[in-house]
Design a protein around this motif. Structure first.
Motif, PDB file in Angstrom:
ATOM      1  N   GLN A  72      42.929  43.163  28.440  1.00  0.00           N
ATOM      2  CA  GLN A  72      42.576  44.228  27.495  1.00  0.00           C
ATOM      3  C   GLN A  72      42.493  45.588  28.185  1.00  0.00           C
ATOM      4  O   GLN A  72      42.545  46.614  27.533  1.00  0.00           O
ATOM      5  N   CYS A  73      42.353  45.586  29.502  1.00  0.00           N
ATOM      6  CA  CYS A  73      42.261  46.835  30.269  1.00  0.00           C
ATOM      7  C   CYS A  73      43.612  47.307  30.775  1.00  0.00           C
ATOM      8  O   CYS A  73      43.689  48.283  31.512  1.00  0.00           O
ATOM      9  N   GLY A  74      44.675  46.575  30.466  1.00  0.00           N
ATOM     10  CA  GLY A  74      45.984  47.059  30.839  1.00  0.00           C
ATOM     11  C   GLY A  74      46.770  46.193  31.800  1.00  0.00           C
ATOM     12  O   GLY A  74      47.880  46.551  32.170  1.00  0.00           O
ATOM     13  N   ALA A  75      46.232  45.070  32.236  1.00  0.00           N
ATOM     14  CA  ALA A  75      47.002  44.206  33.138  1.00  0.00           C
ATOM     15  C   ALA A  75      48.170  43.597  32.370  1.00  0.00           C
ATOM     16  O   ALA A  75      48.012  43.124  31.252  1.00  0.00           O
ATOM     17  N   ALA A  76      49.315  43.619  32.964  1.00  0.00           N
ATOM     18  CA  ALA A  76      50.524  43.175  32.278  1.00  0.00           C
ATOM     19  C   ALA A  76      50.672  41.653  32.264  1.00  0.00           C
ATOM     20  O   ALA A  76      51.025  41.079  31.251  1.00  0.00           O
ATOM     21  N   ARG A  77      50.409  40.994  33.391  1.00  0.00           N
ATOM     22  CA  ARG A  77      50.671  39.559  33.492  1.00  0.00           C
ATOM     23  C   ARG A  77      49.451  38.844  34.055  1.00  0.00           C
ATOM     24  O   ARG A  77      48.861  39.283  35.037  1.00  0.00           O
ATOM     25  N   ARG A  78      49.109  37.725  33.455  1.00  0.00           N
ATOM     26  CA  ARG A  78      47.929  36.957  33.867  1.00  0.00           C
ATOM     27  C   ARG A  78      47.967  36.575  35.333  1.00  0.00           C
ATOM     28  O   ARG A  78      46.968  36.593  36.011  1.00  0.00           O
ATOM     29  N   TYR A  79      49.141  36.164  35.820  1.00  0.00           N
ATOM     30  CA  TYR A  79      49.224  35.650  37.185  1.00  0.00           C
ATOM     31  C   TYR A  79      49.107  36.749  38.237  1.00  0.00           C
ATOM     32  O   TYR A  79      49.014  36.462  39.418  1.00  0.00           O
ATOM     33  N   ASP A  80      49.102  38.007  37.830  1.00  0.00           N
ATOM     34  CA  ASP A  80      48.923  39.117  38.773  1.00  0.00           C
ATOM     35  C   ASP A  80      47.464  39.527  38.923  1.00  0.00           C
ATOM     36  O   ASP A  80      47.148  40.424  39.682  1.00  0.00           O
ATOM     37  N   MET A  81      46.573  38.919  38.161  1.00  0.00           N
ATOM     38  CA  MET A  81      45.176  39.330  38.138  1.00  0.00           C
ATOM     39  C   MET A  81      44.376  38.655  39.246  1.00  0.00           C
ATOM     40  O   MET A  81      44.574  37.480  39.529  1.00  0.00           O
ATOM     41  N   THR A  82      43.472  39.422  39.849  1.00  0.00           N
ATOM     42  CA  THR A  82      42.590  38.902  40.893  1.00  0.00           C
ATOM     43  C   THR A  82      41.177  39.360  40.602  1.00  0.00           C
ATOM     44  O   THR A  82      40.953  40.531  40.306  1.00  0.00           O
ATOM     45  N   THR A  83      40.233  38.441  40.678  1.00  0.00           N
ATOM     46  CA  THR A  83      38.814  38.774  40.564  1.00  0.00           C
ATOM     47  C   THR A  83      38.199  38.666  41.946  1.00  0.00           C
ATOM     48  O   THR A  83      38.464  37.696  42.668  1.00  0.00           O
ATOM     49  N   VAL A  84      37.384  39.648  42.314  1.00  0.00           N
ATOM     50  CA  VAL A  84      36.645  39.615  43.574  1.00  0.00           C
ATOM     51  C   VAL A  84      35.178  39.861  43.242  1.00  0.00           C
ATOM     52  O   VAL A  84      34.846  40.858  42.597  1.00  0.00           O
ATOM     53  N   ILE A  85      34.313  38.941  43.656  1.00  0.00           N
ATOM     54  CA  ILE A  85      32.868  39.086  43.458  1.00  0.00           C
ATOM     55  C   ILE A  85      32.247  39.336  44.829  1.00  0.00           C
ATOM     56  O   ILE A  85      32.434  38.543  45.753  1.00  0.00           O
ATOM     57  N   VAL A  86      31.492  40.443  44.953  1.00  0.00           N
ATOM     58  CA  VAL A  86      30.850  40.811  46.213  1.00  0.00           C
ATOM     59  C   VAL A  86      29.342  40.765  46.010  1.00  0.00           C
ATOM     60  O   VAL A  86      28.816  41.373  45.077  1.00  0.00           O
ATOM     61  N   ASN A  87      28.666  40.064  46.903  1.00  0.00           N
ATOM     62  CA  ASN A  87      27.211  39.922  46.850  1.00  0.00           C
ATOM     63  C   ASN A  87      26.528  41.125  47.504  1.00  0.00           C
ATOM     64  O   ASN A  87      26.889  41.516  48.612  1.00  0.00           O
ATOM     65  N   PHE A  88      25.551  41.717  46.831  1.00  0.00           N
ATOM     66  CA  PHE A  88      24.772  42.834  47.366  1.00  0.00           C
ATOM     67  C   PHE A  88      23.392  42.390  47.850  1.00  0.00           C
ATOM     68  O   PHE A  88      22.599  43.221  48.274  1.00  0.00           O
ATOM     69  N   SER A  89      23.061  41.105  47.748  1.00  0.00           N
ATOM     70  CA  SER A  89      21.693  40.634  47.978  1.00  0.00           C
ATOM     71  C   SER A  89      21.590  39.682  49.155  1.00  0.00           C
ATOM     72  O   SER A  89      22.580  39.109  49.598  1.00  0.00           O
ATOM     73  N   ASP A  90      20.364  39.497  49.627  1.00  0.00           N
ATOM     74  CA  ASP A  90      20.096  38.493  50.661  1.00  0.00           C
ATOM     75  C   ASP A  90      19.777  37.133  50.043  1.00  0.00           C
ATOM     76  O   ASP A  90      19.816  36.118  50.728  1.00  0.00           O
TER      77      ASP A  90
END
Length: 143
Positions: A72-90
């Motif tokens: 919905q944000c403009g990515a053209a193809r599903r297989y090109d998408m990457t999610t990265v989750i970064v932890n800010f906590s201990d």
């Protein structure tokens, strides 16, 4: 926050977030932006979510995929998408991608990258001393 223009505005206004994003881009092998450019052409962050997880589990997620949001944000193809989750906590938290072993976020800066179309879920929080408290993370959605 959805939409590349909003993400770019936030990156411009928050130098620490911009520095984090450049580190993530480097780890993913993506091109680094030139001076004055928030995100180079090609794969860029189309959306980001700040997560705050506590003992109530209200911001923990059952099985889901991120591709619909990213598309919905403009990515053209599903297989090109990457999610990265970064932890800010201990505090310790964890997640699991379908068919894979669970991953624990054991320290601040620990990150997990996976295809945005992969099914994944949050792990329930343990009741141990290091698992107590609030966990803060950022989810970066590249497309």
């Amino acid at each position: 926050m959805h939409g590349q223009q909003y993400v770019n505005k936030l990156l411009k206004e928050e130098p620490l977030l911009s520095e984090l994003v450049q580190d993530v881009r480097k780890k993913l092998g993506l091109p680094q932006p030139r001076k004055g450019v928030m995100q180079p052409a090609g794969k860029s962050i189309l959306a980001l979510h700040f997560l705050c997880q506590d003992e109530t589990q209200q911001s923990s997620f059952s099985w889901h995929a991120d591709d619909e949001d990213i598309r919905q944000c403009g990515a053209a193809r599903r297989y090109d998408m990457t999610t990265v989750i970064v932890n800010f906590s201990d505090a310790i938290s964890g997640m699991r991608v379908w068919g894979m072993q669970p991953v624990l976020y054991l320290y601040r800066g620990h990150a997990v990258a996976f295809p945005g179309s992969a099914l994944h879920e949050s792990l329930p929080r343990a009741r141990t001393a290091r698992a107590q408290g609030v966990v803060r993370k950022v989810a970066l959605f590249f497309g």
